[in-house]
Design a protein around this motif. Structure first.
Motif, mmCIF file in Angstrom:
data_model
loop_
_atom_site.group_PDB
_atom_site.id
_atom_site.type_symbol
_atom_site.label_atom_id
_atom_site.label_comp_id
_atom_site.label_asym_id
_atom_site.label_seq_id
_atom_site.Cartn_x
_atom_site.Cartn_y
_atom_site.Cartn_z
ATOM 1 N N LYS A 335 2.235 23.455 50.491
ATOM 2 C CA LYS A 335 2.924 22.254 50.943
ATOM 3 C C LYS A 335 2.501 21.037 50.128
ATOM 4 O O LYS A 335 1.570 21.087 49.332
ATOM 5 N N GLY A 336 3.196 19.933 50.384
ATOM 6 C CA GLY A 336 2.835 18.677 49.749
ATOM 7 C C GLY A 336 2.952 18.744 48.234
ATOM 8 O O GLY A 336 3.715 19.535 47.684
ATOM 9 N N LYS A 337 2.167 17.938 47.568
ATOM 10 C CA LYS A 337 2.288 17.896 46.113
ATOM 11 C C LYS A 337 1.797 19.183 45.456
ATOM 12 O O LYS A 337 2.259 19.522 44.356
ATOM 13 N N CYS A 338 0.898 19.946 46.123
ATOM 14 C CA CYS A 338 0.496 21.236 45.551
ATOM 15 C C CYS A 338 1.694 22.184 45.473
ATOM 16 O O CYS A 338 1.803 22.982 44.538
ATOM 17 N N GLY A 339 2.588 22.109 46.459
ATOM 18 C CA GLY A 339 3.750 22.987 46.478
ATOM 19 C C GLY A 339 4.779 22.666 45.418
ATOM 20 O O GLY A 339 5.523 23.551 44.980
ATOM 21 N N ARG A 340 4.849 21.397 44.995
ATOM 22 C CA ARG A 340 5.858 21.030 43.989
ATOM 23 C C ARG A 340 5.252 20.770 42.611
ATOM 24 O O ARG A 340 5.969 20.413 41.674
ATOM 25 N N CYS A 341 3.952 20.984 42.478
ATOM 26 C CA CYS A 341 3.272 20.673 41.212
ATOM 27 C C CYS A 341 3.576 21.721 40.151
ATOM 28 O O CYS A 341 3.607 22.927 40.437
ATOM 29 N N LEU A 362 -2.413 25.523 53.861
ATOM 30 C CA LEU A 362 -1.305 25.391 52.916
ATOM 31 C C LEU A 362 -1.097 23.939 52.475
ATOM 32 O O LEU A 362 -0.258 23.660 51.620
ATOM 33 N N ALA A 363 -1.863 23.015 53.039
ATOM 34 C CA ALA A 363 -1.701 21.595 52.716
ATOM 35 C C ALA A 363 -2.172 21.293 51.304
ATOM 36 O O ALA A 363 -2.848 22.101 50.662
ATOM 37 N N GLU A 364 -1.831 20.107 50.816
ATOM 38 C CA GLU A 364 -2.274 19.731 49.474
ATOM 39 C C GLU A 364 -3.780 19.514 49.455
ATOM 40 O O GLU A 364 -4.400 19.172 50.467
#
Length: 385
Positions: A335-341, A362-364
């Motif tokens: 999730k968060g920016k880790c998911g879209r990085c 699952l959070a950033e």
């Protein structure tokens, strides 16, 4: 098979087995919250052998089984288990604690049975290391043990935890490792779990400084990997890219005072670097390439992420690793920016740190200050080099 081509979704590269909670040290940051006596429910000798069989069931080349703890030397059957792993063709390593149990005889036996050994050395300063480990004289005994393993031609890795108490000594650690002839350094980015305190954690800016410093430190003949510090891989790729374009100064000017202090001290101690960087830019992540088996058989994505995906007493390790919802989520659903990085496949953030601070694995990663899309996509062309 090289790490870059390892089938991480099918089998782990590293299986850590917490053989026991028992340990004679009193480390203030201990993940295991180790105690002096074994807890009830510890895997028996036969159950330990069954675990080794499960590791072998992943197929050849087998994952590397790392006997850790607590202190594996606190198990009376440790030699039986090491011998069984060797006879099964399971590659193994060991992470003993440095206590009076680590005698010359024990070092001889370990050296004859495993492919590699890792010992913890948290600071170049004896008083800092001993304060962290809770026993006076541990630093000197650790240096002695490192030399003894080196004499026996065993592959030796030093593990160092980075936290407020140790971070200013990182440059001096590089010199100490070189003086000892140690060429592999595993740097643990502190996760507040077990006895680890949040007050010892670094800020995101400081973690960024440490990551860039470690890349430069790897130019001095020391191969560097990180545990719970996957942002190091993104920093390494960034430096490699900008260095190739002779634009590294653009990166350095945005780094903080910690980076510049450490680099000044490193050059003061060792002069200009001698060779190419030995920094790993591919590797394992919690639940992808790494699996942790607790003293009672519970299976976790890592020793720093206390969420169980099952127990080997009831379900095979192969099935848990490949099919559990927890493991598959960690690989696919960030999730968060880790998911879209754009660096998610080589970094993905520390799942353990995300859980420690947010309660959501699952959070950033709160230690990362990078904003996705800030770097040219060409930076990723250096993956695997």
């Amino acid at each position: 098979m090289m790490r870059g081509s390892w089938p991480y979704h099918e089998k782990p590269l590293l299986v850590f087995w917490e053989t026991t909670k028992a340990c004679l040290l009193k480390c203030e940051h201990c993940r295991a919250e180790a105690i002096t006596e074994a807890l009830p429910g510890e895997l028996s000798t036969e159950e330990g052998k069954r675990l080794i069989d499960m590791v072998a069931e992943f197929g050849r080349p087998s994952p590397i089984l790392i006997f850790t703890g607590g202190d594996p030397l606190m198990r009376r059957d440790i030699w039986v288990l090491l011998e069984y792993a060797r006879d099964k063709g399971v590659r193994s390593a060991m992470a003993p604690s440095v206590t009076p149990l680590l005698t010359e005889e024990a070092i001889d036996r370990i050296s004859s049975m495993v492919g590699a050994v890792s010992l913890s050395l948290d600071s170049p300063y004896p008083e800092v290391h001993d304060d962290i480990r809770g026993i006076e004289g541990t630093w000197e005994r650790t240096v002695w043990a490192l030399r003894e393993f080196k004499k026996r031609k065993v592959r030796v890795q030093v593990n160092t935890v980075v936290m407020k108490k140790t971070v200013e000594g990182l440059a001096d650690m590089v010199k100490l490792l070189r003086d000892l002839g140690i060429t592999t350094w595993e740097v643990f980015y502190l996760v507040p779990v077990g006895r680890g305190e949040r007050s010892q954690d670094l800020t995101p800016s400081e973690w960024e400084d440490v990551s860039h410093f470690l890349y430069e430190a790897s130019r001095y003949g020391v191969r560097i990997r990180t545990t719970e510090g996957p942002i190091f891989r993104r920093a390494a790729l960034t430096r490699r890219y900008y260095e190739a374009k002779d634009r590294l100064a653009e990166i350095d000017e945005h780094l903080g005072p910690l980076y510049h202090r450490l680099m000044e001290r490193l050059r003061e101690l060792l002069g200009d670097p001698e060779g190419p960087p030995l920094a790993h830019t591919t590797g394992t992540m919690d639940g992808r390439g790494v699996v942790f088996i607790s003293y009672n058989g519970s299976v976790y994505p890592s020793g720093f992420l206390p969420l169980s995906a099952g127990n080997i007493r009831h379900r095979s390790l192969v099935e848990i690793y490949r099919r559990s919802l927890l493991f598959s989520s960690l690989r696919e659903r960030l999730k968060g920016k880790c998911g879209r990085c754009e660096f998610r496949d080589i970094c993905g953030g520390s799942r353990a740190r995300a859980f420690s601070y947010t309660g959501d694995p699952l959070a950033e990663d709160p230690s990362c200050l990078y904003e996705p899309g800030s770097l040219p996509m060409e930076v990723l062309e250096g993956v695997g080099r």
